[in-house]
Design a protein around this motif. Structure first.
Motif, mmCIF file in Angstrom:
data_model
loop_
_atom_site.group_PDB
_atom_site.id
_atom_site.type_symbol
_atom_site.label_atom_id
_atom_site.label_comp_id
_atom_site.label_asym_id
_atom_site.label_seq_id
_atom_site.Cartn_x
_atom_site.Cartn_y
_atom_site.Cartn_z
ATOM 1 N N ASN A 97 0.825 -1.216 0.000
ATOM 2 C CA ASN A 97 0.000 0.000 0.000
ATOM 3 C C ASN A 97 0.856 1.262 0.000
ATOM 4 O O ASN A 97 0.622 2.191 -0.763
ATOM 5 C CB ASN A 97 -0.932 0.011 1.214
ATOM 6 C CG ASN A 97 -2.054 -1.001 1.100
ATOM 7 O OD1 ASN A 97 -2.342 -1.500 0.011
ATOM 8 N ND2 ASN A 97 -2.685 -1.308 2.223
ATOM 9 N N THR A 98 1.864 1.292 0.864
ATOM 10 C CA THR A 98 2.655 2.518 0.993
ATOM 11 C C THR A 98 3.588 2.730 -0.195
ATOM 12 O O THR A 98 3.757 3.853 -0.656
ATOM 13 C CB THR A 98 3.450 2.526 2.310
ATOM 14 O OG1 THR A 98 4.012 3.832 2.505
ATOM 15 C CG2 THR A 98 4.586 1.505 2.321
ATOM 16 N N LEU A 99 4.198 1.658 -0.719
ATOM 17 C CA LEU A 99 5.129 1.829 -1.828
ATOM 18 C C LEU A 99 4.433 2.214 -3.126
ATOM 19 O O LEU A 99 5.053 2.794 -4.015
ATOM 20 C CB LEU A 99 5.949 0.547 -2.036
ATOM 21 C CG LEU A 99 6.954 0.202 -0.939
ATOM 22 C CD1 LEU A 99 7.783 -1.009 -1.341
ATOM 23 C CD2 LEU A 99 7.869 1.384 -0.634
ATOM 24 N N LEU A 100 3.146 1.912 -3.236
ATOM 25 C CA LEU A 100 2.403 2.272 -4.432
ATOM 26 C C LEU A 100 1.460 3.445 -4.187
ATOM 27 O O LEU A 100 0.571 3.718 -4.995
ATOM 28 C CB LEU A 100 1.623 1.063 -4.952
ATOM 29 C CG LEU A 100 2.504 -0.021 -5.592
ATOM 30 C CD1 LEU A 100 1.726 -1.308 -5.803
ATOM 31 C CD2 LEU A 100 3.084 0.464 -6.906
ATOM 32 N N GLY A 101 1.679 4.150 -3.089
ATOM 33 C CA GLY A 101 0.867 5.318 -2.789
ATOM 34 C C GLY A 101 1.526 6.592 -3.277
ATOM 35 O O GLY A 101 2.745 6.646 -3.482
ATOM 36 N N PRO A 102 0.754 7.645 -3.467
ATOM 37 C CA PRO A 102 1.294 8.911 -3.976
ATOM 38 C C PRO A 102 2.258 9.599 -3.020
ATOM 39 O O PRO A 102 3.046 10.443 -3.429
ATOM 40 C CB PRO A 102 0.030 9.758 -4.201
ATOM 41 C CG PRO A 102 -0.991 9.179 -3.269
ATOM 42 C CD PRO A 102 -0.706 7.710 -3.235
ATOM 43 N N GLU A 103 2.209 9.212 -1.743
ATOM 44 C CA GLU A 103 3.086 9.851 -0.756
ATOM 45 C C GLU A 103 4.558 9.610 -1.049
ATOM 46 O O GLU A 103 5.410 10.370 -0.589
ATOM 47 C CB GLU A 103 2.747 9.335 0.658
ATOM 48 C CG GLU A 103 1.317 9.564 1.111
ATOM 49 C CD GLU A 103 0.346 8.530 0.559
ATOM 50 O OE1 GLU A 103 -0.872 8.740 0.718
ATOM 51 O OE2 GLU A 103 0.808 7.532 -0.041
ATOM 52 N N ARG A 104 4.865 8.581 -1.786
ATOM 53 C CA ARG A 104 6.259 8.222 -2.069
ATOM 54 C C ARG A 104 6.728 8.731 -3.433
ATOM 55 O O ARG A 104 7.820 8.383 -3.884
ATOM 56 C CB ARG A 104 6.426 6.697 -2.017
ATOM 57 C CG ARG A 104 6.065 6.075 -0.687
ATOM 58 C CD ARG A 104 7.129 6.284 0.340
ATOM 59 N NE ARG A 104 6.666 5.959 1.688
ATOM 60 C CZ ARG A 104 7.326 6.265 2.794
ATOM 61 N NH1 ARG A 104 8.474 6.910 2.702
ATOM 62 N NH2 ARG A 104 6.852 5.954 3.978
ATOM 63 N N SER A 105 5.931 9.545 -4.102
ATOM 64 C CA SER A 105 6.257 9.937 -5.471
ATOM 65 C C SER A 105 7.557 10.731 -5.580
ATOM 66 O O SER A 105 8.291 10.599 -6.562
ATOM 67 C CB SER A 105 5.104 10.749 -6.080
ATOM 68 O OG SER A 105 4.859 11.920 -5.322
ATOM 69 N N ALA A 106 7.874 11.545 -4.562
ATOM 70 C CA ALA A 106 9.107 12.335 -4.629
ATOM 71 C C ALA A 106 10.333 11.424 -4.618
ATOM 72 O O ALA A 106 11.287 11.640 -5.378
ATOM 73 C CB ALA A 106 9.167 13.322 -3.466
ATOM 74 N N VAL A 107 10.307 10.411 -3.776
ATOM 75 C CA VAL A 107 11.440 9.479 -3.723
ATOM 76 C C VAL A 107 11.469 8.610 -4.973
ATOM 77 O O VAL A 107 12.542 8.276 -5.484
ATOM 78 C CB VAL A 107 11.377 8.611 -2.451
ATOM 79 C CG1 VAL A 107 12.558 7.647 -2.404
ATOM 80 C CG2 VAL A 107 11.387 9.491 -1.207
ATOM 81 N N THR A 108 10.299 8.247 -5.488
ATOM 82 C CA THR A 108 10.246 7.492 -6.736
ATOM 83 C C THR A 108 10.930 8.258 -7.861
ATOM 84 O O THR A 108 11.686 7.687 -8.654
ATOM 85 C CB THR A 108 8.786 7.198 -7.134
ATOM 86 O OG1 THR A 108 8.180 6.375 -6.140
ATOM 87 C CG2 THR A 108 8.722 6.490 -8.483
ATOM 88 N N ALA A 109 10.690 9.564 -7.916
ATOM 89 C CA ALA A 109 11.320 10.392 -8.947
ATOM 90 C C ALA A 109 12.834 10.405 -8.789
ATOM 91 O O ALA A 109 13.578 10.396 -9.784
ATOM 92 C CB ALA A 109 10.766 11.815 -8.884
ATOM 93 N N VAL A 110 13.301 10.406 -7.554
ATOM 94 C CA VAL A 110 14.745 10.371 -7.306
ATOM 95 C C VAL A 110 15.328 9.037 -7.785
ATOM 96 O O VAL A 110 16.422 8.996 -8.367
ATOM 97 C CB VAL A 110 15.039 10.594 -5.810
ATOM 98 C CG1 VAL A 110 16.513 10.315 -5.490
ATOM 99 C CG2 VAL A 110 14.686 12.028 -5.408
ATOM 100 N N TRP A 111 14.603 7.948 -7.551
ATOM 101 C CA TRP A 111 15.043 6.647 -8.054
ATOM 102 C C TRP A 111 15.166 6.675 -9.578
ATOM 103 O O TRP A 111 16.149 6.183 -10.144
ATOM 104 C CB TRP A 111 14.045 5.550 -7.658
ATOM 105 C CG TRP A 111 14.325 4.859 -6.365
ATOM 106 C CD1 TRP A 111 13.655 5.010 -5.187
ATOM 107 C CD2 TRP A 111 15.340 3.870 -6.126
ATOM 108 N NE1 TRP A 111 14.189 4.179 -4.227
ATOM 109 C CE2 TRP A 111 15.214 3.472 -4.774
ATOM 110 C CE3 TRP A 111 16.327 3.287 -6.920
ATOM 111 C CZ2 TRP A 111 16.055 2.516 -4.194
ATOM 112 C CZ3 TRP A 111 17.168 2.338 -6.355
ATOM 113 C CH2 TRP A 111 17.033 1.966 -5.011
ATOM 114 N N LEU A 112 14.160 7.217 -10.252
ATOM 115 C CA LEU A 112 14.195 7.264 -11.715
ATOM 116 C C LEU A 112 15.379 8.089 -12.206
ATOM 117 O O LEU A 112 16.044 7.712 -13.180
ATOM 118 C CB LEU A 112 12.887 7.853 -12.247
ATOM 119 C CG LEU A 112 11.641 6.989 -12.067
ATOM 120 C CD1 LEU A 112 10.410 7.720 -12.594
ATOM 121 C CD2 LEU A 112 11.798 5.657 -12.776
#
Length: 212
Positions: A97-112
């Motif tokens: 739930n948390t890894l696919l939630g919008p709250e993590r989008s900033a860190v996801t962008a850093v990963w990309l």
């Protein structure tokens, strides 16, 4: 004396180094890893690029360290968030739930950013490997504990961990460029996890991706 120099008070080396590292993290989370430059960091702090260079002579090293700090902090945050869960099934459900939630989008962008920039920067590529291994170990540990408790059934928790992370990373990468909705597609990850871990359908939540 320049305006930048005169408006920035002198700081102890440890304090200044910490300020540069903190500023680099702020830039990465808002503007991306590629925005971490001598001028960019110096402008935010209010010092000359030469001063930043004195403390961080290599921007490649600073970018790698910044990425590592952000991702390591996220693992710590997620671990703390999952701590109250009483079963391995509940823990895995909360993790998805948390890894696919919008709250993590900033860190996801850093990963990309890191996956892309790492093609040309060896230090960043190495740090990406370190942090990917850390996430895999984290999830593998969760699955191994679940197997020991009799909640999960798999002969290879390490492989299942890599499989789930690959799917989660892919869905998040799609969502960050507004292709699909990672939150709605939680059901896909749940279905794969249930199949690989010998769980009954629906054990990790609804197949439509909603959260109970």
């Amino acid at each position: 004396m320049s305006t930048v120099q005169s408006t920035s008070r002198r700081k102890a080396p440890v304090e200044r180094a910490a300020e540069i590292a903190r500023t680099a993290r702020e830039i990465a989370l808002v503007e991306g890893l590629s925005a971490i430059t001598l001028r960019g960091v110096a402008s935010r702090i209010g010092v000359t690029p030469a001063l930043v260079s004195h403390y961080q002579p290599s921007m490649d090293v600073l970018v790698a360290a910044t990425f590592g700090a952000i991702v390591a902090a996220e693992i710590g945050e997620v671990a703390e968030e999952l701590a109250p869960c009483e079963t391995s099934v509940a823990t895995l459900q909360a993790l998805i739930n948390t890894l696919l939630g919008p709250e993590r989008s900033a860190v996801t962008a850093v990963w990309l950013d890191a996956w892309s920039l790492g093609r040309r920067h060896a230090s960043l590529a190495a740090e990406v490997g370190v942090q990917m291994d850390a996430w895999q170990a984290f999830l593998s540990g969760l699955l191994t504990t679940g197997c020991a408790r009799g909640e999960f059934r798999t002969a290879d928790p390490d492989a299942v961990a890599w499989q789930l992370l690959a799917i989660i990373d892919g869905l998040n990468a799609h969502a960050i460029v507004r292709y699909g909705d990672a939150k709605r597609l939680r059901g896909l990850v749940r279905t794969v996890a249930e199949h690989e871990l010998g769980l009954p359908s629906g054990a990790l939540g609804p197949a439509d991706g909603s959260v109970l």
